[in-house]
Design a protein around this motif. Structure first.
Motif, PDB file in Angstrom:
ATOM      1  N   ALA A 246       0.883  -1.349   0.042  1.00 24.56           N
ATOM      2  CA  ALA A 246      -0.120   0.209  -0.158  1.00 24.56           C
ATOM      3  C   ALA A 246       0.944   1.244   0.027  1.00 24.56           C
ATOM      4  N   ALA A 247       2.053   1.149   0.754  1.00 17.62           N
ATOM      5  CA  ALA A 247       2.860   2.411   0.978  1.00 17.62           C
ATOM      6  C   ALA A 247       3.465   2.538  -0.556  1.00 17.62           C
ATOM      7  N   LEU A 248       3.848   1.580  -1.190  1.00 14.50           N
ATOM      8  CA  LEU A 248       4.588   1.824  -2.429  1.00 14.50           C
ATOM      9  C   LEU A 248       3.508   2.321  -3.446  1.00 14.50           C
ATOM     10  N   ALA A 249       2.240   1.775  -3.250  1.00 15.10           N
ATOM     11  CA  ALA A 249       1.123   2.217  -4.276  1.00 15.10           C
ATOM     12  C   ALA A 249       0.905   3.650  -4.179  1.00 15.10           C
ATOM     13  N   LEU A 250       0.899   4.066  -3.025  1.00 15.54           N
ATOM     14  CA  LEU A 250       0.422   5.461  -2.588  1.00 15.54           C
ATOM     15  C   LEU A 250       1.754   6.352  -3.293  1.00 15.54           C
ATOM     16  N   ALA A 251       2.878   5.890  -2.815  1.00 11.49           N
ATOM     17  CA  ALA A 251       4.192   6.709  -3.343  1.00 11.49           C
ATOM     18  C   ALA A 251       3.924   6.759  -4.958  1.00 11.49           C
ATOM     19  N   VAL A 252       3.616   5.880  -5.461  1.00 16.08           N
ATOM     20  CA  VAL A 252       3.770   5.737  -6.808  1.00 16.08           C
ATOM     21  C   VAL A 252       2.649   6.986  -7.339  1.00 16.08           C
ATOM     22  N   VAL A 296       6.496   5.935   2.460  1.00 18.90           N
ATOM     23  CA  VAL A 296       6.990   4.619   2.584  1.00 18.90           C
ATOM     24  C   VAL A 296       7.465   4.512   4.119  1.00 18.90           C
ATOM     25  N   LEU A 297       8.115   5.679   4.571  1.00 18.46           N
ATOM     26  CA  LEU A 297       8.614   5.473   5.852  1.00 18.46           C
ATOM     27  C   LEU A 297       7.615   5.193   6.859  1.00 18.46           C
ATOM     28  N   VAL A 298       6.434   5.944   6.913  1.00 15.04           N
ATOM     29  CA  VAL A 298       5.466   5.983   7.719  1.00 15.04           C
ATOM     30  C   VAL A 298       4.605   4.578   7.614  1.00 15.04           C
ATOM     31  N   GLY A 299       4.431   4.358   6.491  1.00 18.24           N
ATOM     32  CA  GLY A 299       3.504   3.072   5.994  1.00 18.24           C
ATOM     33  C   GLY A 299       4.428   2.015   6.616  1.00 18.24           C
ATOM     34  N   LEU A 300       5.696   1.803   6.539  1.00 18.95           N
ATOM     35  CA  LEU A 300       6.476   0.871   6.931  1.00 18.95           C
ATOM     36  C   LEU A 300       6.482   0.694   8.515  1.00 18.95           C
ATOM     37  N   LEU A 301       6.821   1.908   9.088  1.00 22.42           N
ATOM     38  CA  LEU A 301       7.329   1.898  10.510  1.00 22.42           C
ATOM     39  C   LEU A 301       5.848   1.768  11.332  1.00 22.42           C
ATOM     40  N   LEU A 302       4.921   2.314  11.008  1.00 21.66           N
ATOM     41  CA  LEU A 302       3.508   1.967  11.534  1.00 21.66           C
ATOM     42  C   LEU A 302       3.146   0.738  11.350  1.00 21.66           C
ATOM     43  N   GLY A 303       2.982   0.111  10.141  1.00 22.96           N
ATOM     44  CA  GLY A 303       2.589  -1.014   9.678  1.00 22.96           C
ATOM     45  C   GLY A 303       3.387  -2.216  10.574  1.00 22.96           C
ATOM     46  N   GLN A 304       4.606  -2.016  10.334  1.00 25.75           N
ATOM     47  CA  GLN A 304       5.268  -3.190  11.044  1.00 25.75           C
ATOM     48  C   GLN A 304       5.286  -3.317  12.561  1.00 25.75           C
ATOM     49  N   SER A 305       5.408  -2.223  13.186  1.00 25.76           N
ATOM     50  CA  SER A 305       5.502  -1.807  14.551  1.00 25.76           C
ATOM     51  C   SER A 305       3.937  -2.224  15.050  1.00 25.76           C
ATOM     52  N   GLY A 306       3.052  -1.639  14.426  1.00 31.34           N
ATOM     53  CA  GLY A 306       1.499  -1.948  14.659  1.00 31.34           C
ATOM     54  C   GLY A 306       1.284  -3.408  14.693  1.00 31.34           C
ATOM     55  N   ALA A 307       1.691  -4.035  13.679  1.00 30.11           N
ATOM     56  CA  ALA A 307       1.492  -5.596  13.708  1.00 30.11           C
ATOM     57  C   ALA A 307       2.147  -6.300  14.685  1.00 30.11           C
TER      58      ALA A 307
END
Lengths: 642, 248
Positions: A246-252, A296-307
């Motif tokens: 999703a982060a990649l999609a939104l970045a694109v 990308v940063l926020v998507g990964l950071l929040l996604g991974q840590s939230g999971a």
């Protein structure tokens, strides 16, 4: 051509310095992770360690290698992303120059060659600097890993001669790949564009870009829909990938999403706000380039840590609902193996399930397909285990030379045979005769009945005993008696306290791993954001001069620039949060289907740190660059055309 | 085919019923409207007209920088109306040169490097002496190693002329070459254009300045995308009067 490339580099050094910096840091980070990974994967256990200690070392090494591999993958991913977008951005900033070359007779292929030549120079420079910097980064990374306990003290990486050419090759290739598409697009610039006083912005959303973005987005939605079907482990893996896609999609798709969202974030009414909003509408590429690394940063950071947080929460909730005990005794196994009997014999104790968790080498399959891995096994008294964990089902068959599939079993089920080796004791292939339900938080792969392993082997291992009290007994008295019976260092806790404590421990170990994996990557992505800001603002001197000539004070110009940057950052953070929300939704669905109740938990201090950090960094960059870009008197800038 | 209907021409530039419209619907602007024009080889033609009359578009169409909607464009007898990008690129390297109001030098290159750029892009390495000679011809022999920002506006424009002339193009297109210069620098630039035309090259120059137009052999007056008038050998006062008569 190379001479022209070199002249171009000399002249536009600020934007190129940013490009070199991103290559340099990306290469440094990848090289450091790679060297540490190599060192960790080939490390030997300290001389003189016992058989169980060796298996434990082995196990710790697997964790370290996994963390380093994930760090390496993330670093490589961010490097590709940041380098490609930085280079593409610097190319797009130069349409006028390139049109001018076309005007005096440059062909399209020559423009591509010129840009690739620059990328080659920058890539080699950046990679060499990055390789040198990497020797410093590896120290920081080792220190971090040792500090959070993922590597033994004194661990260190060794230099390999092939690393330098490999890093230079990879860094240069990344720079070239990043420029290639942008260069092909730039080569189509019309010569007439050199004459336009106001540069016509290039069309940003190409059909390829739309397709890529929509495909990535669709992938995220599909994974989200599939996550409840993956079981506890598969569901988690899918959930984590949702935010990545999703982060990649939104970045694109940032050129569409960011200006619209950012425009809505700017307060209405004021002239500065109006100016900022107009600029956002007009300079789509600038906004997108600043916001993309943030997304990308926020998507990964929040996604991974939230999971990670949510799964820890779900695991603890599941443990709480499936454990039937009043007290927990933590003690050390003794040589005679009589601890369990002593604890059961304490007056007032109804049932006591003593459990010892050990690392073991498990072999599944046979012949060609045999696979041996280090996993955890739990030595239990089957009857007591059933009473302490009422949802486990019947373990009556678990006696003699047999094992049961544990809560973290992945590859074995009832009817299989699994080879078990603990230290130097090889139990040979044992039949799996029962299975307890899988837990969302994982756990031991196998349950071994007590007595299968010699007591000497277990000596010194940590023992956890779940105690049920008899009706009417005094909790405090029994606890005191258990402390005495547990031997040296025994600790008796209320089961709720123990659950809370283990949740906290699991959380902090998740945090440490996350800090190691994400910390350096996050700093790198932030540098990408700063870089885009510097490149974007440096190109705005004339625009700022026009604004001042129209009556704005220098302070107002800087204020409007900061407002615009903050709106873009806000949009980036929101879109990143949207990507992370995909993972969190998948986590909700997956934990609900695995445990019956949906769990969600977010590391709020981390969220706060990311949000304030992003605003502080982008605001400061914007203010500083706008201030220095308005240093010259506006009339001088407007007069000078070249 | 309409091209067969064209008579063979010796003109440096020929436009046949050329039209060019920007935009569409109610906001469409017809910048060039059915223009027929022949510019003889070895002459200097000025194009004048009010702002927005379409004179720059006319120049860009004639130079192959802008595609026409209808009509034909011939450059030295070659039809370039539908030429592909590669052909037009070759054309810019060998047969046409450009000068603009905003000089358009590559800021990162020295004067000498700017001058030799078209030849280098064509894959030739010009002898240093040729580049020196080109710079000497525009009076800048001493400034070969200066960067554009170290030169005055007039000097930059002279470098641009040297760059445009080094390929010995048949036609030199100049869009307001003196627009950003003071009168003495402008005179220097016009002298160089006069010399080029006298040397057999054709010059097409868009200008606002009747005094500049008066240095040309002929002046074409354009309004609303159409050629309204043509004056040969007139002085600045006559040109200004004709322009005023057009309502400019």
């Amino acid at each position: 051509m190379l001479q022209l490339s070199w002249a171009g580099l000399r002249d536009r050094w600020t934007s190129f310095a940013g490009a070199v910096l991103t290559v340099c840091l990306g290469v440094a980070l990848v090289q450091s992770s790679l060297l540490l990974l190599l060192a960790s994967a080939t490390a030997d256990a300290p001389a003189g360690s016992g058989p169980v200690a060796q298996v434990r070392f082995e196990e710790a090494r697997v964790v370290a290698v996994t963390v380093l591999a994930v760090t390496l993958a993330l670093a490589a991913f961010l490097a590709v992303f940041v380098i490609a977008s930085t280079f593409a951005f610097t190319v797009d900033q130069r349409r006028r120059d390139l049109a001018l070359l076309r005007l005096v007779g440059a062909g399209r292929r020559q423009v591509v060659r010129l840009l690739l030549g620059e990328a080659l120079l920058l890539g080699v420079l950046g990679s060499l600097a990055g390789s040198a910097l990497g020797t410093g980064v590896v120290r920081v990374q080792t220190w971090l890993m040792v500090r959070v306990g993922l590597l033994p003290a004194g661990a260190g990486a060794r230099w390999h001669a092939w690393v330098l050419p490999a890093c230079v090759g990879v860094g240069t290739a990344l720079a070239l790949a990043g420029v290639f598409l942008a260069a092909r697009r730039a080569a189509r610039v019309r010569p007439l564009e050199a004459l336009d006083a106001e540069e016509e912005p290039a069309r940003v959303m190409t059909r390829g870009r739309w397709t890529t973005g929509v495909l990535l987005g669709a992938g995220a939605v599909v994974l989200l829909a599939l996550s409840p079907l993956g079981g506890p482990a598969g569901g988690r893996a899918m959930a984590v990938c949702v935010s990545l896609l999703a982060a990649l999609a939104l970045a694109v798709l940032a050129p569409v999403a960011v200006p619209a969202l950012a425009g809505a974030l700017v307060p209405r009414g004021g002239v500065l706000g109006d100016l900022a909003r107009a600029n956002l509408r007009d300079e789509v590429r600038r906004s997108a380039s600043t916001a993309a690394p943030l997304i990308v940063l926020v998507g990964l950071l929040l996604g991974q840590s939230g999971a990670a947080w949510s799964y820890t929460e779900a695991a603890v909730a599941q443990l709480r609902s499936t454990t039937a005990a009043d007290l927990v005794v933590e003690s050390t196994a003794d040589a005679d193996g009589a601890l369990a009997q002593r604890l059961s014999a304490v007056p007032g104790v109804g049932s006591a399930s003593s459990e010892v968790e050990l690392p073991a080498a498990l072999t599944t399959g046979s012949g060609e397909t045999a696979f041996t891995g280090i996993r955890r096994v739990l030595v239990v008294d089957p009857g007591a285990y059933e009473r302490a964990h009422p949802t486990s089902g019947s373990l009556q068959a678990l006696r003699g030379a047999a094992v049961a599939a544990g809560p973290g079993a992945l590859e074995s089920s009832t009817g299989d045979r699994v080879g078990v080796r603990v230290g130097q004791v090889d139990l040979g292939p044992l039949p799996v005769v029962a299975a307890v339900p899988q837990a969302v938080g994982g756990g031991p792969a196998l349950l071994l009945p007590a007595g299968l392993l010699p007591a000497e082997l277990l000596q010194g291992s940590a023992v956890r005993t779940f105690v049920q009290l008899q009706g009417g007994s005094d909790r405090r008295q029994v606890a005191a008696a258990l402390t005495a019976a547990g031997g040296r260092g025994a600790r008796v806790s209320d089961v709720q306290d123990w659950l809370a404590r283990s949740a906290q421990q699991a959380g902090s170990s998740d945090t440490s791993i996350l800090v190691v994996v994400m910390g350096l990557g996050a700093s790198y992505a932030l540098i990408g954001v700063v870089n885009a800001g510097v490149v974007a603002t440096a190109a705005r001197r004339r625009e700022f001069a026009t604004a001042r000539a129209s009556g704005l004070t220098r302070r107002q110009v800087v204020g409007s620039a900061v407002l615009e940057t903050w709106a873009v950052s806000g949009a980036g953070l929101l879109l990143g949060a949207l990507a992370a929300a995909g993972t969190l939704a998948a986590v909700l669905i997956a934990t609900a289907s695995a445990t019956g109740t949906a769990s969600i938990d977010l590391p709020w201090p981390l969220v706060a740190a990311v949000v304030t950090g992003a605003f502080a960094v982008t605001g400061a960059t914007s203010a500083w660059t706008a201030w220095s870009a308005t240093r010259t008197a506006p009339v001088q800038l407007l007069r000078a055309r070249e | 085919m309409p091209t067969n209907a064209l008579a063979p021409t010796t003109a440096a530039v020929s436009l046949r019923a050329v039209s060019k419209t920007y935009g569409s619907g109610p906001t469409a602007v017809r910048a060039v409207d059915q223009v027929d024009l022949d510019l003889a080889t070895g002459t200097w033609t000025a194009v004048m007209g009010p702002s927005g009359s379409g004179k720059s578009t006319l120049l860009n169409c004639a130079a192959g920088l802008e595609r026409v909607d209808s009509g034909r464009v011939l450059l030295g007898g070659t039809d370039i109306t539908d030429a592909d990008d590669e052909t037009l690129t070759r054309l810019r390297r060998t047969r046409v040169g450009f000068i603009f109001q905003s000089f358009n030098l590559v800021a990162s290159l020295s004067a000498a490097q700017n001058v030799e750029l078209p030849l280098r892009l064509a894959g030739k390495r010009p002898p240093r002496a040729d580049v020196r000679e080109a710079l000497r011809a525009v009076g800048l022999a001493e400034r070969a190693d200066h960067r554009p920002r170290q030169l005055s506006g007039g000097q930059q424009q002279r470098v641009a002329i040297a760059r445009a002339l080094i390929t010995r193009p048949q036609v030199l297109f100049a869009d307001e070459p003196t627009g950003a210069l003071d009168s003495s620098a402008a005179r220097g630039v016009l002298d160089l254009l006069r010399a080029a035309a006298d040397g057999g090259q054709s010059v097409v120059m868009v200008t606002h300045d009747p005094a500049a137009a008066a240095r040309a052999d002929a002046t074409v007056l354009v309004r609303d995308g159409r050629v309204e008038d043509r004056v040969v050998g007139a002085d600045a006062v006559t040109v200004a009067a004709r322009l005023a008569a057009m309502g400019a």
